[in-house]
Enzyme design. Structure first.
Site: not given
Ligand SMILES: Cc1ncc(C[n+]2csc(CCOP(=O)(O)OP(=O)(O)O)c2C)c(N)n1
Ligand SMILES: [Mg+2]
Lengths: 457, 334
Positions: A191, A260
């Site tokens: 972000e 959230h």
């Molecule tokens: C700063 C932030 N940006 C966006 C999100 C929304 N979000 C939650 S999980 C996620 C994906 C994360 O993927 P990864 O790091 O690969 O972890 P996984 O879910 O595969 O365990 C996103 C974009 C968030 N929670 N926090």
């Protein structure tokens, strides 16, 4: 014992869905983990897996049925050796169950507000559009972006999951197809990086729309919004500004916990150099987002996830734009003024309907814009009603209501017959538990009670 | 499992039958727990975001095997498996998912936010990447106190692109902090594949510019994970600074309960399940090597089912938090 298969909840906000298609038929053997049916939620088509094993005895809700409430029995599963008689017993019970389950009104749904007794005055000299179409807030936001992208090649959309996934909340549906990957850009989860990049591109004259998956994540980037986007015009003596839009869902969704669920309205409204709008209806969403994209300044558009699926009438005119800085009187009344923005406008209108039954006519002002705030419309209303209740979902301390209270005592003091009163979210982080979450958020009863209190009733 | 200061380099000794069975049991517990959570979500007893760990079990179980009492663990929102592996009680975790008073956060945190000081589990964080500097800070505290502890800091393949991750790598390396960054590379961040989010997809090398060593590991093989964990944790505990482990793993379910996962093929998922499942692999290996018998495994199945069933019952019978709880735990009384 035969097992009833219930309509599952497949997303945080799902209260009902469409049973799109059965993949198993009556008489088919079912193993746990096998796909039974496809179910359409407001966001996506999901596969429903079998939990238990057995034979699909009876399908209670056929293919294509819309509006099936969560927890409605949709089929009956027979264990080995169970026959017709057991099936019949369960079906009778299921049918009896269905009625009350379906009748339980989902708490989060927003019905269109009842028509006010008198037509809302076109206080802010609202242009009246002859032709309207019925749209969801989600569709209105998408159309606003699409129309502005057609109109101006400098406009582009950037954010997490906005392109190939069609938006985490499906707001950017279809935009990648129409505008291609050069203008609809999936970013990594960075972000701070993509917000700064957007601001830099805006310095150079492009017009980015930066989507935050939710505004909670804008906190990662708030430095770039305030220090880089809001202040540059001033610091540079007017040489270069930042024509950029930051948008996404703001405020509490449903049961997603403290990190959230938060309203950032007063955070951004605090800062000179920014504009902040918060649409309620689909028309607000379309008109304000279009205005934000055309505006040469950084504008924050605070949307609300729980409103995305709600439908409203929207003017059908490519030049429909709502000027930033103008509130809308949603319902006129003479007893008390209620100000609200975003989803809270719905609560205000519901409260007004209840108050009317007791002879209290509330004037409901949909603020639409928080910075600049339409002080003129609020003051004019208070001069008529002599009382005001400010409603917001966010925390009370230094909130939007605190600002309204200060402005009222500065500009409407002599007209006030009661203290300016605030209804806000509770001064606590958002709890996850259902009972505590409900207590933490403003409820219709709170608004009714506050309005009565300022009317001394 | 405790490891001595010396035996960390080279091949780790093969796991004993007892250890293998322990890993099997914990992985199975996580699998069954998550399946049950999915069911309770479908019944409307769990709401909001709920991210299941199914498919990735070998990672936390293998890593945990290298820890000593007093070591700390921190992760993101996909945290149920980590808590169970840390020895947190399944009842308390499940009751938090249903938002009840018996949950680890008294129902106030939910699926993404649970903590246990007793088990040195520091959450449970919903902002992608934020746990990485926090984990670095836990390591800083071990270093400051000279208590010999190590922090395991888990993050995803999506989180790896957040700027604060690199700020952390730099500080950890500069100050030789005892932290192991465990990247759970399950190939996707929501609907975005690693190829679409990362200009360099070899995540084990992401610390190179800061002199942080890294290693890629088959995260579907609990024995491979344990061997890598011994090496990395040993490195950190010896005072040699941070270490990065990139675990190649896979989540079978959607990102959260509302994700239809249309960004990958059914064949891709089926292939991982059928050919690389961490539980099936270990089960097969143990039987082949005569470390266990079908009867023993059946008994484990039964025990695990019992624990999960009990957790689910508790999560439904535990009351909602008292209304007064709305106003508690905001500040510590000073
Ligand atoms: C700063 C932030 N940006 C966006 C999100 C929304 N979000 C939650 S999980 C996620 C994906 C994360 O993927 P990864 O790091 O690969 O972890 P996984 O879910 O595969 O365990 C996103 C974009 C968030 N929670 N926090
Ligand atoms: Mg991932």
């Amino acid at each position: 014992m035969p097992i009833q298969i219930l309509m599952p909840a497949l997303s945080p906000t799902m209260t009902e869905g469409k049973l799109a298609r059965w993949l198993k038929g009556e008489g088919d053997a079912v193993k746990s983990g096998e796909i039974l049916a496809e179910i359409e939620t407001d966001k996506a088509t999901m596969e429903m897996e079998a939990v238990d094993e057995g034979t699909l005895g009876k399908i209670l809700v056929p293919d294509g049925t819309e509006g099936v409430a969560v927890n409605t029995p949709i089929a009956v599963l027979l264990a080995d050796g169970e026959g017709d008689e057991a099936l019949q017993r369960v079906i009778e019970r299921a049918v009896a169950d269905t009625a009350p389950v379906a009748a339980k009104a989902p708490q989060a749904s927003v019905q269109p507000a009842p028509a006010p007794a008198t037509a809302p005055p076109t206080a802010a000299a609202e242009k009246v559009y002859a032709k309207t179409i019925r749209q969801t807030v989600r569709e209105a936001l998408r159309d606003a972006m699409a129309e502005e992208m057609r109109r101006d090649p400098a406009v582009f959309l950037m954010g997490e999951e906005v392109a190939q996934y069609q938006g985490a909340y499906k707001v950017s549906q279809g935009l990648l197809d129409e505008f291609g990957p050069k203008r609809v850009i999936d970013t990594p989860i960075t972000e701070m990086g993509f917000t700064g990049l957007g601001v830099g591109a805006a310095y150079a004259g492009l017009k980015p729309i930066v989507e935050f998956m939710t505004f909670n994540f804008s906190m990662q980037a708030i430095d770039q919004i305030i220090n880089s986007a809001a202040k540059t015009l001033y610091m540079g003596g007017g040489q270069l500004g930042s024509p950029i839009v930051f948008r996404g869902p703001n405020g509490a969704a449903s049961r997603v916990g403290a990190q959230h669920s938060q309203c950032y309205a007063s955070w951004f409204a605090h800062c000179p150099g920014l504009k902040v709008v918060a649409p309620y209806s689909a028309a607000d969403a379309k008109g304000l987002l279009k205005a934000a994209i055309r505006d040469p300044n950084p504008v924050l558009v605070l949307e609300n996830e729980l409103l995305y699926g709600q439908s409203f009438e929207v003017p059908d005119d490519p030049d429909f734009v709502i000027p930033i800085g103008k509130a809308k009187i949603e319902r006129s009344g003479s007893s008390v003024t209620i100000t609200a923005f975003s989803r809270m406008v719905h609560l205000a209108l519901e409260a007004a309907a209840l108050l009317a039954k007791e002879g209290i006519e509330a004037e409901v002002i949909n603020l639409r814009s928080l910075r600049p705030l339409d002080v003129e419309t609020i003051v004019a209303s208070v001069k008529k009603t002599n009382r005001i209740v400010s409603l917001e979902e966010g925390w009370p301390f230094a909130g939007i209501g605190a600002e309204i209270a200060a402005v009222m005592q500065e500009q409407a003091f002599d007209w006030l017959d009661a203290p300016v009163t605030r209804v806000t979210g509770k001064d606590v982080p958002m709890p996850y538990a259902a009972n505590l979450e409900r207590m933490a958020l403003p409820q219709i009863d709170d608004v009714v009670a506050a309005a009565k209190a300022v009317c001394y009733r | 499992m405790a490891i001595s200061k010396r035996k960390v380099r080279g091949a780790a000794p093969a796991a004993t039958a007892e250890q293998s069975i322990e890993y099997y049991k914990t992985m199975l517990l996580i699998r069954r727990f998550e399946e049950k959570a999915g069911q309770l979500y479908g019944m409307g007893l769990i709401n909001g975001f709920c991210h299941l760990y199914i498919g990735q079990e070998a990672v936390v179980v293998g890593m945990q095997a290298a820890l000593k009492d007093g070591d700390s663990v921190i992760t993101s929102y996909r945290d149920h498996g980590h808590m169970l592996a840390c020895g947190m009680d399944a009842k308390g975790v499940m009751a938090e998912l249903t938002g009840r008073a018996g949950g680890y956060s008294k129902g106030k945190g939910g699926s993404m936010h649970m903590f246990s000081r007793e088990k040195h589990f520091y959450g449970g964080h919903g902002i992608v990447g934020a746990q990485v500097p926090l984990g670095t800070g836990l390591a800083f505290a071990h270093h400051y106190r000279e208590d010999g502890g190590v922090c395991l800091c888990y993050l995803g393949d999506g989180a790896i692109n957040q700027g604060q991750v690199y700020e952390s790598f730099n500080m950890a390396s500069l100050w030789k902090l005892p932290v192991v960054y465990v990247i759970e590379n399950n190939k996707y961040a929501m609907g975005t594949s690693i190829e679409r989010s990362s200009a360099g997809t070899e995540l084990a090398r992401r610390g190179a510019a800061y002199n942080v060593p890294g290693k890629q590991v088959d995260g579907m093989d609990v024995m491979a994970v344990r061997a890598a964990a011994d090496e990395a944790v040993g490195h950190a505990r010896r005072g040699d600074g941070p270490f990065i482990l990139e675990m190649k793993t896979y989540r079978y379910r959607g990102h959260s309960m509302s994700d239809p996962a249309k960004y990958r093929t059914k064949e891709e998922v089926a292939k991982m399940r059928e050919q690389h499942d961490p539980i099936d692999q270990l089960r097969k290996k143990m039987l082949e090597e005569g470390q266990t018998s079908e009867e023993v495994l059946k008994e484990i199945d039964r025990q695990v089912k019992g624990i999960v069933g009990e957790a689910a019952d508790f999560a439904q019978s535990s009351p909602e938090p008292d209304a007064q709880e709305l106003w508690t735990d905001i500040l510590v009384e000073a």
